[in-house]
Design a protein around this motif. Structure first.
Motif, PDB file in Angstrom:
ATOM      1  N   LEU A 243     -31.481  29.271  60.200  1.00 31.53           N
ATOM      2  CA  LEU A 243     -31.495  27.986  59.131  1.00 31.53           C
ATOM      3  C   LEU A 243     -32.627  27.083  58.802  1.00 31.53           C
ATOM      4  CD1 LEU A 243     -29.090  26.866  56.776  1.00 31.53           C
ATOM      5  CD2 LEU A 243     -28.397  25.692  58.189  1.00 31.53           C
ATOM      6  N   TRP A 244     -33.277  27.428  57.595  1.00 27.92           N
ATOM      7  CA  TRP A 244     -33.777  26.827  57.490  1.00 27.92           C
ATOM      8  C   TRP A 244     -33.993  25.862  56.740  1.00 27.92           C
ATOM      9  CZ3 TRP A 244     -37.413  26.929  53.033  1.00 27.92           C
ATOM     10  CH2 TRP A 244     -37.399  27.556  52.338  1.00 27.92           C
ATOM     11  N   ILE A 245     -32.812  26.360  55.568  1.00 22.47           N
ATOM     12  CA  ILE A 245     -32.883  25.158  54.346  1.00 22.47           C
ATOM     13  C   ILE A 245     -30.964  25.126  53.885  1.00 22.47           C
ATOM     14  CG2 ILE A 245     -33.192  26.894  52.615  1.00 22.47           C
ATOM     15  CD1 ILE A 245     -33.922  24.640  50.590  1.00 22.47           C
ATOM     16  N   TYR A 246     -29.968  24.061  53.661  1.00 25.04           N
ATOM     17  CA  TYR A 246     -29.444  24.104  53.309  1.00 25.04           C
ATOM     18  C   TYR A 246     -28.866  23.261  52.347  1.00 25.04           C
ATOM     19  CZ  TYR A 246     -27.983  19.489  56.813  1.00 25.04           C
ATOM     20  OH  TYR A 246     -28.213  18.320  57.469  1.00 25.04           O
ATOM     21  N   THR A 247     -27.849  23.006  51.515  1.00 20.29           N
ATOM     22  CA  THR A 247     -27.339  21.851  50.597  1.00 20.29           C
ATOM     23  C   THR A 247     -25.425  21.745  50.576  1.00 20.29           C
ATOM     24  OG1 THR A 247     -26.848  23.710  49.148  1.00 20.29           O
ATOM     25  CG2 THR A 247     -29.292  23.094  48.650  1.00 20.29           C
ATOM     26  N   LEU A 248     -25.966  20.557  50.354  1.00 25.22           N
ATOM     27  CA  LEU A 248     -24.608  20.022  49.657  1.00 25.22           C
ATOM     28  C   LEU A 248     -24.006  19.508  48.225  1.00 25.22           C
ATOM     29  CD1 LEU A 248     -24.748  17.147  52.829  1.00 25.22           C
ATOM     30  CD2 LEU A 248     -23.041  19.942  52.453  1.00 25.22           C
ATOM     31  N   THR A 249     -23.512  20.548  47.798  1.00 25.95           N
ATOM     32  CA  THR A 249     -23.441  20.387  45.853  1.00 25.95           C
ATOM     33  C   THR A 249     -21.954  19.544  45.857  1.00 25.95           C
ATOM     34  OG1 THR A 249     -24.630  22.583  45.575  1.00 25.95           O
ATOM     35  CG2 THR A 249     -23.108  21.212  43.831  1.00 25.95           C
ATOM     36  N   TYR A 250     -22.474  18.747  44.614  1.00 31.56           N
ATOM     37  CA  TYR A 250     -20.838  18.153  44.553  1.00 31.56           C
ATOM     38  C   TYR A 250     -20.374  19.496  43.289  1.00 31.56           C
ATOM     39  CZ  TYR A 250     -19.848  14.333  48.010  1.00 31.56           C
ATOM     40  OH  TYR A 250     -19.613  13.439  48.652  1.00 31.56           O
ATOM     41  N   PRO A 251     -18.834  19.301  42.937  1.00 34.98           N
ATOM     42  CA  PRO A 251     -18.650  19.590  41.346  1.00 34.98           C
ATOM     43  C   PRO A 251     -18.517  18.413  40.359  1.00 34.98           C
ATOM     44  CG  PRO A 251     -17.211  19.084  42.461  1.00 34.98           C
ATOM     45  CD  PRO A 251     -17.821  19.040  43.785  1.00 34.98           C
ATOM     46  N   PRO A 252     -19.254  18.993  38.987  1.00 35.30           N
ATOM     47  CA  PRO A 252     -19.659  17.654  38.259  1.00 35.30           C
ATOM     48  C   PRO A 252     -19.089  16.672  38.272  1.00 35.30           C
ATOM     49  CG  PRO A 252     -19.630  19.731  37.112  1.00 35.30           C
ATOM     50  CD  PRO A 252     -19.349  20.279  38.630  1.00 35.30           C
ATOM     51  N   PRO A 253     -18.458  15.306  38.016  1.00 36.19           N
ATOM     52  CA  PRO A 253     -17.640  14.647  37.935  1.00 36.19           C
ATOM     53  C   PRO A 253     -16.642  14.573  36.916  1.00 36.19           C
ATOM     54  CG  PRO A 253     -19.564  13.286  37.016  1.00 36.19           C
ATOM     55  CD  PRO A 253     -20.104  14.745  37.733  1.00 36.19           C
ATOM     56  N   ALA A 254     -15.487  14.022  36.419  1.00 35.42           N
ATOM     57  CA  ALA A 254     -14.859  14.184  35.256  1.00 35.42           C
ATOM     58  C   ALA A 254     -15.073  13.263  34.149  1.00 35.42           C
ATOM     59  CB  ALA A 254     -13.063  13.846  35.951  1.00 35.42           C
ATOM     60  N   ALA A 255     -14.628  14.002  33.583  1.00 35.42           N
ATOM     61  CA  ALA A 255     -15.449  13.635  32.149  1.00 35.42           C
ATOM     62  C   ALA A 255     -14.665  12.137  31.896  1.00 35.42           C
ATOM     63  CB  ALA A 255     -15.346  14.261  31.175  1.00 35.42           C
ATOM     64  N   ASP A 256     -15.313  10.575  31.819  1.00 40.45           N
ATOM     65  CA  ASP A 256     -14.669   9.580  31.326  1.00 40.45           C
ATOM     66  C   ASP A 256     -13.644   9.513  29.803  1.00 40.45           C
ATOM     67  OD1 ASP A 256     -15.726   8.320  33.582  1.00 40.45           O
ATOM     68  OD2 ASP A 256     -17.986   7.925  31.836  1.00 40.45           O
TER      69      ASP A 256
END
Length: 256
Positions: A243-256
């Motif tokens: 392993l040489w790179i990893y990411t943590l990705t959030y889904p888009p926030p809910a629209a206001d």
């Protein structure tokens, strides 16, 4: 309280241990003389200056001198705590200090350059990049990127760069697929239907693996290009992917 009260004790007639420290001998002598001056059964007491005696007590009893400084932030990145959905550039500056948090362009696949908050930008062993959904106010993390085999940041389930593909497979709970080598998304992992597909806190794990020579030898040309390889393929394991790179990705926030 301006002084330290000494009660008479006829069983002790020696200079206390704290007086053995440099500069404390005279205080130890005062202590002993004060004790001797108190008559048994009397109500006399001796007073020593508290400000003078405390440093000597700390030398004699190190446990009293506990370090009250704030601990150094731990190099742990997860879908929570300081990297929760509500995180922002400002909150990271408050935690890590302005000199350790910058906002700059960072490289992405296919020559793309994006703006991101970078922790410890000049130190490859501590560098962490955070992109934001709200680019103007620099808040609500979208992607957090950790790259480099010597990087100290530890992700969910104890994942860190430099781990073998077998170690990641153990954390995934089952074999997964990775891309072939020799193009822009070489060695990218596919973690659907594994424990890494979606992590506590609501973010997704992605990773890239690399092999020492960059490309497989001729007899393993089937691993080159836009193909998918199982992480438990015996021939792949001979290449010792790490392993040489990893990411943590959030889904888009809910629209206001």
């Amino acid at each position: 309280m301006s002084g330290f009260r000494l009660q008479a004790d006829s069983d002790v007639d020696e200079i206390p241990s704290f007086s053995r420290a440099p500069g404390c001998l005279s205080l130890g002598t005062q202590w002993l003389n004060a004790r001797r001056s108190v008559m048994p059964g009397g109500n006399q007491s001796a007073m020593l200056n508290l400000r003078a005696i405390v440093p000597c007590l700390l030398l004699a009893f190190p446990a009293l001198a506990q370090d009250t400084r704030a601990p150094e932030p731990q190099y742990a990145v997860a879908c929570g705590a300081q990297f929760a959905r509500s995180a922002s550039h400002a909150s990271l500056v408050k935690l890590y200090g302005a000199k350790n948090v910058t906002f700059e362009g960072v490289n992405r696949p296919e020559g793309e350059v994006v703006k991101a908050t970078v922790l410890f930008a000049k130190d490859p062993s501590r560098r962490l990049e955070i992109e934001w959904y709200d680019k103007k106010k620099r808040r609500f993390p979208s992607v957090m990127t950790v790259f480099g085999e010597t990087n100290k940041w530890i992700g969910p389930l104890g994942i860190k760069n430099g781990m073998t593909i077998q170690e990641i497979e153990q954390r995934a709970g089952k074999p997964f697929k990775i891309n072939g080598f020799g193009f822009d998304v070489a060695g990218a992992g596919h973690f659907s239907e594994t424990k890494l597909e979606k992590l506590p806190g609501g973010c997704f794990f992605n990773a890239h693996f690399d092999i020492e020579e960059g490309l497989p030898p001729e007899h393993l040309e089937r691993f080159v290009g836009e193909v998918e390889i199982s992480s438990d393929d015996p021939d792949l394991l001979t290449l010792k992917p790490k392993l040489w790179i990893y990411t943590l990705t959030y889904p888009p926030p809910a629209a206001d």
